[in-house]
Design a protein around this motif. Structure first.
Motif, PDB file in Angstrom:
ATOM      1  N   HIS A 141       0.841  -1.204   0.000  1.00  0.00           N
ATOM      2  CA  HIS A 141       0.000   0.000   0.000  1.00  0.00           C
ATOM      3  C   HIS A 141       0.875   1.252   0.000  1.00  0.00           C
ATOM      4  N   ILE A 142       0.481   2.237  -0.792  1.00  0.00           N
ATOM      5  CA  ILE A 142       1.191   3.525  -0.846  1.00  0.00           C
ATOM      6  C   ILE A 142       0.507   4.489   0.113  1.00  0.00           C
ATOM      7  N   PRO A 143       1.196   4.946   1.164  1.00  0.00           N
ATOM      8  CA  PRO A 143       0.588   5.858   2.148  1.00  0.00           C
ATOM      9  C   PRO A 143       0.019   7.118   1.494  1.00  0.00           C
ATOM     10  N   LEU A 144      -1.044   7.650   2.097  1.00  0.00           N
ATOM     11  CA  LEU A 144      -1.722   8.877   1.655  1.00  0.00           C
ATOM     12  C   LEU A 144      -2.489   8.698   0.352  1.00  0.00           C
ATOM     13  N   THR A 145      -2.598   7.468  -0.134  1.00  0.00           N
ATOM     14  CA  THR A 145      -3.351   7.186  -1.362  1.00  0.00           C
ATOM     15  C   THR A 145      -4.194   5.934  -1.151  1.00  0.00           C
ATOM     16  N   ASP A 146      -5.063   5.650  -2.122  1.00  0.00           N
ATOM     17  CA  ASP A 146      -5.829   4.404  -2.127  1.00  0.00           C
ATOM     18  C   ASP A 146      -5.173   3.401  -3.069  1.00  0.00           C
ATOM     19  N   PHE A 147      -3.929   3.683  -3.422  1.00  0.00           N
ATOM     20  CA  PHE A 147      -3.245   2.897  -4.445  1.00  0.00           C
ATOM     21  C   PHE A 147      -2.393   1.799  -3.811  1.00  0.00           C
TER      22      PHE A 147
END
Length: 324
Positions: A141-147
């Motif tokens: 998971h990439i922090p600060l995103t839903d990606f």
């Protein structure tokens, strides 16, 4: 309930280490398991020669006992519990061998870099293979995103890199009295909060057990240190914090929460690259904590400053994950 679990787990870890230390430190002295100080290091450190090392044994014993007892009481031991203990004790054993060769066999460099790396990779592969048997996701998971990115088979390489990288990063940071004890207590505390937020209670209990254990050790490791944790402790703590980040799927956030460890490692990398390519040093000495010593900071000032950076980055990491 949460406050009760946290209090009793920290108290248990703290007491086990704090009560073991007055017994174990004289034992290490009798065995003449004293630290050898590098001549190329800061001259002020030469007075630390002979200070007992391998105190990480007390930390590992405390973490293991506290985790098993408190998990059985307040939760249920799961595969995550045993995976965390596997990594912690595995890297701890590797560090013990390194320390033992240094202090008992009088080979100042301990294990060779290739031997140590091979051991770290083997432990990391075992961790990955057991983890995959549980159907664990290979996404990051990439922090600060839903990606999220699914690494597929590449996740195995990532796990090896993360476990090896952070075990070495914490090991590099362990150069001043109380530095790793304090920064690791902060980082593990942050992950205890984040694991609890995900209802991963067994991971949270393990994290809090580490906090209590290293704080108990800090009583004897704060400046002037009566004992050092050695590679036995630092390699184990580095592997454990990386394993927790993986199990909570917060791998990338570890870069922020463990910012002190990352900066210390980068300072070594920058120093080596600069010296090899230009013949000049960026820092007076690396890792970075030695640079500040050589510009005139007291050891205690460096340690407290690094603790503060670690605390601020941990708070920011929790804020990003929980409230943003």
């Amino acid at each position: 309930m949460m406050e009760q679990v946290i209090f009793f787990t920290i108290a248990a870890g703290f007491l086990i280490t704090a009560l073991l230390s007055p017994l174990f430190i004289p034992f290490l002295r009798r065995l003449k398991f004293g630290q050898s100080i590098r001549e190329e290091g800061p001259q002020s450190h030469l007075k630390k020669t002979g200070t007992p090392t391998m105190g990480g044994i007390m930390i590992l014993l405390s973490i293991t006992l506290t985790t098993l007892i408190m998990t059985a009481k307040y939760s249920e031991p799961t595969s995550m519990t045993y995976l965390l203990l596997l990594v912690t004790l595995g890297f701890g054993l590797l560090g013990f061998l390194d320390d033992f060769i240094k202090v008992a066999m009088k080979r100042n460099l301990g294990l060779t870099s290739k031997q140590k790396l091979l051991g770290q990779i083997i432990i990391s592969i075992i961790f990955y293979l057991v983890l995959r048997q549980t159907g664990f996701s290979t996404e990051i998971h990439i922090p600060l995103t839903d990606f999220s990115i699914d690494l597929g088979w590449g996740y195995a390489l990532f796990i090896i890199f993360w476990l090896v990288g952070f075990s070495n990063a914490v090991n590099l940071t362990d150069g001043l009295d109380g530095l790793v004890s304090g920064t690791s207590a902060i980082a593990f505390g942050a992950f205890a909060v984040l694991a609890w937020n995900q209802s991963l209670f067994e991971v949270s209990i393990f994290s809090v057990a580490v906090v209590g254990s290293v704080l108990g050790f800090l009583v004897f490791n704060a400046h002037p240190a009566k004992v050092f944790m050695g590679d036995t402790g630092s390699l184990a703590l580095g592997g454990a914090i990386a394993a927790i980040a993986i199990l909570t799927k917060l791998e990338i956030l570890l870069v922020l929460i463990g910012l002190v460890f990352v900066i210390e490692t980068l300072s070594v990398i920058i120093q080596v690259i600069s010296f090899k390519t230009t013949g000049k040093r960026v820092f007076k000495m690396s890792p970075l904590h030695h640079h500040y010593e050589l510009v005139g900071w007291s050891e205690w000032r460096v340690v407290v400053t690094f603790w503060t950076v670690g605390l601020l980055s941990a708070i920011l990491g929790i804020y990003i994950e929980v409230w943003m």
